[in-house]
Design a protein around this motif. Structure first.
Motif, mmCIF file in Angstrom:
data_model
loop_
_atom_site.group_PDB
_atom_site.id
_atom_site.type_symbol
_atom_site.label_atom_id
_atom_site.label_comp_id
_atom_site.label_asym_id
_atom_site.label_seq_id
_atom_site.Cartn_x
_atom_site.Cartn_y
_atom_site.Cartn_z
ATOM 1 N N HIS A 109 -7.976 -4.649 2.225
ATOM 2 C CA HIS A 109 -7.270 -4.972 0.989
ATOM 3 C C HIS A 109 -7.560 -3.902 -0.056
ATOM 4 O O HIS A 109 -8.709 -3.710 -0.461
ATOM 5 C CB HIS A 109 -7.698 -6.352 0.487
ATOM 6 N N PRO A 110 -6.529 -3.182 -0.511
ATOM 7 C CA PRO A 110 -6.748 -2.038 -1.410
ATOM 8 C C PRO A 110 -7.519 -2.372 -2.681
ATOM 9 O O PRO A 110 -8.438 -1.648 -3.058
ATOM 10 C CB PRO A 110 -5.334 -1.563 -1.743
ATOM 11 N N ARG A 111 -7.153 -3.459 -3.349
ATOM 12 C CA ARG A 111 -7.830 -3.783 -4.620
ATOM 13 C C ARG A 111 -9.270 -4.230 -4.388
ATOM 14 O O ARG A 111 -10.162 -3.872 -5.150
ATOM 15 C CB ARG A 111 -7.044 -4.855 -5.380
ATOM 16 N N TYR A 112 -9.500 -5.015 -3.359
ATOM 17 C CA TYR A 112 -10.847 -5.502 -3.060
ATOM 18 C C TYR A 112 -11.808 -4.332 -2.846
ATOM 19 O O TYR A 112 -12.884 -4.277 -3.436
ATOM 20 C CB TYR A 112 -10.833 -6.411 -1.819
ATOM 21 N N TYR A 113 -11.400 -3.393 -2.010
ATOM 22 C CA TYR A 113 -12.300 -2.276 -1.702
ATOM 23 C C TYR A 113 -12.376 -1.264 -2.841
ATOM 24 O O TYR A 113 -13.413 -0.644 -3.055
ATOM 25 C CB TYR A 113 -11.926 -1.641 -0.362
ATOM 26 N N ALA A 114 -11.320 -1.119 -3.615
ATOM 27 C CA ALA A 114 -11.363 -0.230 -4.784
ATOM 28 C C ALA A 114 -12.398 -0.736 -5.794
ATOM 29 O O ALA A 114 -13.120 0.053 -6.406
ATOM 30 C CB ALA A 114 -9.989 -0.119 -5.433
ATOM 31 N N LEU A 115 -12.486 -2.045 -5.953
ATOM 32 C CA LEU A 115 -13.480 -2.632 -6.868
ATOM 33 C C LEU A 115 -14.911 -2.364 -6.416
ATOM 34 O O LEU A 115 -15.841 -2.475 -7.204
ATOM 35 C CB LEU A 115 -13.264 -4.145 -6.991
ATOM 36 N N ARG A 116 -15.086 -2.019 -5.155
ATOM 37 C CA ARG A 116 -16.408 -1.748 -4.604
ATOM 38 C C ARG A 116 -16.671 -0.252 -4.418
ATOM 39 O O ARG A 116 -17.552 0.151 -3.696
ATOM 40 C CB ARG A 116 -16.595 -2.521 -3.309
ATOM 41 N N GLY A 117 -15.846 0.564 -5.069
ATOM 42 C CA GLY A 117 -16.075 2.002 -5.078
ATOM 43 C C GLY A 117 -15.325 2.812 -4.039
ATOM 44 O O GLY A 117 -15.447 4.035 -4.002
ATOM 45 N N PHE A 118 -14.549 2.161 -3.195
ATOM 46 C CA PHE A 118 -13.795 2.881 -2.174
ATOM 47 C C PHE A 118 -12.586 3.555 -2.816
ATOM 48 O O PHE A 118 -11.950 2.991 -3.703
ATOM 49 C CB PHE A 118 -13.336 1.932 -1.062
ATOM 50 N N GLU A 119 -12.279 4.738 -2.346
ATOM 51 C CA GLU A 119 -11.157 5.529 -2.847
ATOM 52 C C GLU A 119 -10.207 5.845 -1.698
ATOM 53 O O GLU A 119 -10.578 5.713 -0.532
ATOM 54 C CB GLU A 119 -11.687 6.836 -3.447
ATOM 55 N N PRO A 120 -8.991 6.292 -2.006
ATOM 56 C CA PRO A 120 -8.079 6.673 -0.925
ATOM 57 C C PRO A 120 -8.732 7.708 0.000
ATOM 58 O O PRO A 120 -9.353 8.657 -0.468
ATOM 59 C CB PRO A 120 -6.882 7.269 -1.666
ATOM 60 N N ALA A 121 -8.594 7.483 1.289
ATOM 61 C CA ALA A 121 -9.197 8.394 2.263
ATOM 62 C C ALA A 121 -8.393 9.683 2.357
ATOM 63 O O ALA A 121 -7.165 9.666 2.317
ATOM 64 C CB ALA A 121 -9.269 7.716 3.629
#
Length: 173
Positions: A109-121
């Motif tokens: 889930h893009p928003r879930y992981y973005a909130l945890r510091g993940f960025e587009p690969a």
């Protein structure tokens, strides 16, 4: 299969429900049988309520990089939306830092992981040609600067190297 492996499979079965649960449970079991898989659980009392699995993830054009794929992350329904997933990710990051890993990749889930510091690969996912929701393919750099300039193609552990796991056309964005 050990009793712990069975408990983890059952956790994912329940966490993902009737439709996805059987597939995710089977995938978790396959990952747990691999020697380089990392499985981390969160408990409340004497009950395992969440699990996250990391498997080696290979960058074809950068074989020196030490990367992992995060899949799956499951939390029992009655403990969802209480920070357990974030706790699992934090524990996973800490463990992978201790192994001197470069990055974690996830299709989620893009928003879930973005909130945890993940960025587009910046690295193409396996079967990238069937991925319609590219924003779901994320990366978290564990070692600062280690992924600078990294790109190209990738390969995951054998159990998830099936086209259907990477096809995002039927999933919500």
């Amino acid at each position: 299969m050990t009793s712990k492996e069975q408990r983890i499979r059952n956790l994912h079965l329940e966490a993902f429900g009737d439709t996805e649960g059987p597939i995710v449970s089977e995938l978790a079991g396959a990952f747990l049988s691999l020697p380089d898989s990392i499985s981390i659980c969160v408990e409340r009392g004497d009950k395992e309520i969440g699990n996250i699995i990391f498997t080696p993830f290979h960058l074809i054009d950068h074989p020196d990089k030490v990367c992992f794929l995060l899949a799956p992350l499951g939390v029992l329904p009655e403990f969802q939306r209480q920070g357990v997933g974030a706790e699992l990710i934090a524990k996973g990051i800490a463990h992978l830092k201790s192994l001197d890993a470069d990055a974690i990749f996830v299709l989620g889930h893009p928003r879930y992981y973005a909130l945890r510091g993940f960025e587009p690969a910046r690295v193409l996912s396996p079967y990238h040609e069937v991925m319609t929701h590219h924003e779901a393919w994320k990366m978290l750099e564990i070692k600062p600067g280690s992924m600078s300039g990294a790109g190209g193609t990738s390969m995951a552990a054998k159990p998830i190297m099936k086209r259907e796991f990477w096809d995002t056309s039927g999933r919500p964005s």
